[in-house]
Design a protein around this motif. Structure first.
Motif, PDB file in Angstrom:
ATOM      1  N   TRP A  24     -27.415  29.150  10.403  1.00  0.00           N
ATOM      2  CA  TRP A  24     -28.186  28.270  11.274  1.00  0.00           C
ATOM      3  C   TRP A  24     -29.494  28.938  11.703  1.00  0.00           C
ATOM      4  CZ3 TRP A  24     -30.314  28.230  16.091  1.00  0.00           C
ATOM      5  CH2 TRP A  24     -30.793  26.999  16.530  1.00  0.00           C
ATOM      6  N   ALA A  28     -33.060  27.394  10.918  1.00  0.00           N
ATOM      7  CA  ALA A  28     -33.928  27.026  12.037  1.00  0.00           C
ATOM      8  C   ALA A  28     -35.194  27.885  12.074  1.00  0.00           C
ATOM      9  CB  ALA A  28     -33.175  27.167  13.353  1.00  0.00           C
ATOM     10  N   LYS A  64     -25.375  27.244  23.323  1.00  0.00           N
ATOM     11  CA  LYS A  64     -26.545  27.942  23.869  1.00  0.00           C
ATOM     12  C   LYS A  64     -26.655  29.334  23.257  1.00  0.00           C
ATOM     13  CE  LYS A  64     -28.397  29.009  28.435  1.00  0.00           C
ATOM     14  NZ  LYS A  64     -28.067  28.952  29.864  1.00  0.00           N
ATOM     15  N   VAL A  76     -32.147  29.047  23.645  1.00  0.00           N
ATOM     16  CA  VAL A  76     -32.249  27.736  23.014  1.00  0.00           C
ATOM     17  C   VAL A  76     -30.899  27.033  23.041  1.00  0.00           C
ATOM     18  CG1 VAL A  76     -34.127  28.435  21.497  1.00  0.00           C
ATOM     19  CG2 VAL A  76     -31.816  28.630  20.691  1.00  0.00           C
ATOM     20  N   ILE A  78     -28.750  24.268  20.833  1.00  0.00           N
ATOM     21  CA  ILE A  78     -28.712  23.683  19.490  1.00  0.00           C
ATOM     22  C   ILE A  78     -28.634  22.168  19.605  1.00  0.00           C
ATOM     23  CG2 ILE A  78     -27.382  23.535  17.353  1.00  0.00           C
ATOM     24  CD1 ILE A  78     -26.468  26.416  17.895  1.00  0.00           C
ATOM     25  N   THR A  79     -29.582  21.489  18.945  1.00  0.00           N
ATOM     26  CA  THR A  79     -29.600  20.021  18.973  1.00  0.00           C
ATOM     27  C   THR A  79     -29.284  19.412  17.614  1.00  0.00           C
ATOM     28  OG1 THR A  79     -31.974  20.007  18.561  1.00  0.00           O
ATOM     29  CG2 THR A  79     -31.265  19.941  20.863  1.00  0.00           C
ATOM     30  N   TYR A  95     -33.338  22.727  17.428  1.00  0.00           N
ATOM     31  CA  TYR A  95     -33.078  23.394  18.704  1.00  0.00           C
ATOM     32  C   TYR A  95     -34.091  22.948  19.745  1.00  0.00           C
ATOM     33  CZ  TYR A  95     -36.965  26.428  17.381  1.00  0.00           C
ATOM     34  OH  TYR A  95     -38.196  26.902  16.998  1.00  0.00           O
ATOM     35  N   GLU A  97     -35.792  24.759  23.280  1.00  0.00           N
ATOM     36  CA  GLU A  97     -35.870  25.920  24.163  1.00  0.00           C
ATOM     37  C   GLU A  97     -35.802  25.458  25.614  1.00  0.00           C
ATOM     38  OE1 GLU A  97     -38.456  30.001  24.735  1.00  0.00           O
ATOM     39  OE2 GLU A  97     -39.234  28.434  23.432  1.00  0.00           O
TER      40      GLU A  97
END
Length: 143
Positions: A24, A28, A64, A76, A78-79, A95, A97
Motif C-alpha cells: 500500500w 500510494a 491510521k 494519514v 487510509i481512504t 489517503y 492527511e
C-alpha cells in the motif's frame, strides 16, 4: 464470455479488501520501491495505529498510519486500497492527511527555516582540528 471495454475499476475493489502495508505504501507513492517501504517499516519509520508493525501487516480503509520521511512526519488515514502503482493524482486519493499532521509539518518547516536563516547552521565543514575539539567535547560530556 463478455468483456466490457472501457470499464473502470475503483480503488477499493472487492478482491482487495485488505492489502499488505508495504504494498500500500508503494502504491500510494510514499516510497519508490517496495524494498524501500520494507526498510522503512523495519526501521520503525512507519507506525500502524500508533504501534510499530511488520511488513506483512494488512491494512484496511480507515486505518491510521504515521510515516516519517526525512524531517517530516505525516499522519494519514487510509481512504482507498490499491495493489497497483498509478499516477500521483490517483495515489493521492488513497489517503487523507490529518489536519493536525499538516499543521505540525508546517510549524516544523518554519522552525527549520528560521534556524537556518539565523545562522545557527555551520557555514563550513569542520577541519581536522575542529573535529578533534568536537570529539574531546563529546567525550567530556559522557559520564
Amino acid at each position: 464470455m463478455l468483456i466490457e471495454i472501457g470499464a473502470t475499476v475503483s480503488a477499493t475493489d472487492s478482491n482487495t479488501s485488505k492489502i499488505r502495508i508495504d504494498k500500500w505504501l508503494w502504491a500510494a507513492r510514499f516510497f519508490k520501491t517496495r524494498a524501500a517501504a520494507k526498510t522503512a517499516i523495519d526501521g520503525g519509520k512507519v507506525h500502524f495505529q500508533g504501534q510499530r508493525c511488520k511488513v506483512s501487516k494488512t491494512v484496511d480503509v480507515g486505518d491510521k498510519l504515521t510515516i516519517r520521511q526525512g524531517f517530516d512526519e505525516k499522519t494519514v488515514v487510509i481512504t482507498g486500497l490499491s495493489e497497483q502503482r498509478r499516477g500521483a493524482p490517483e495515489a493521492r486519493l488513497l489517503y487523507e492527511e490529518t489536519p493536525e499532521s499538516i499543521k505540525q509539518r508546517i510549524d516544523k518547516a518554519e522552525t527549520r527555516r528560521i534556524i537556518n536563516a539565523a545562522g545557527m547552521a555551520p557555514d563550513h565543514k569542520p577541519n581536522k582540528k575542529e573535529r578533534r575539539d568536537i570529539s574531546r567535547f563529546k567525550q567530556r560530556q559522557d559520564y
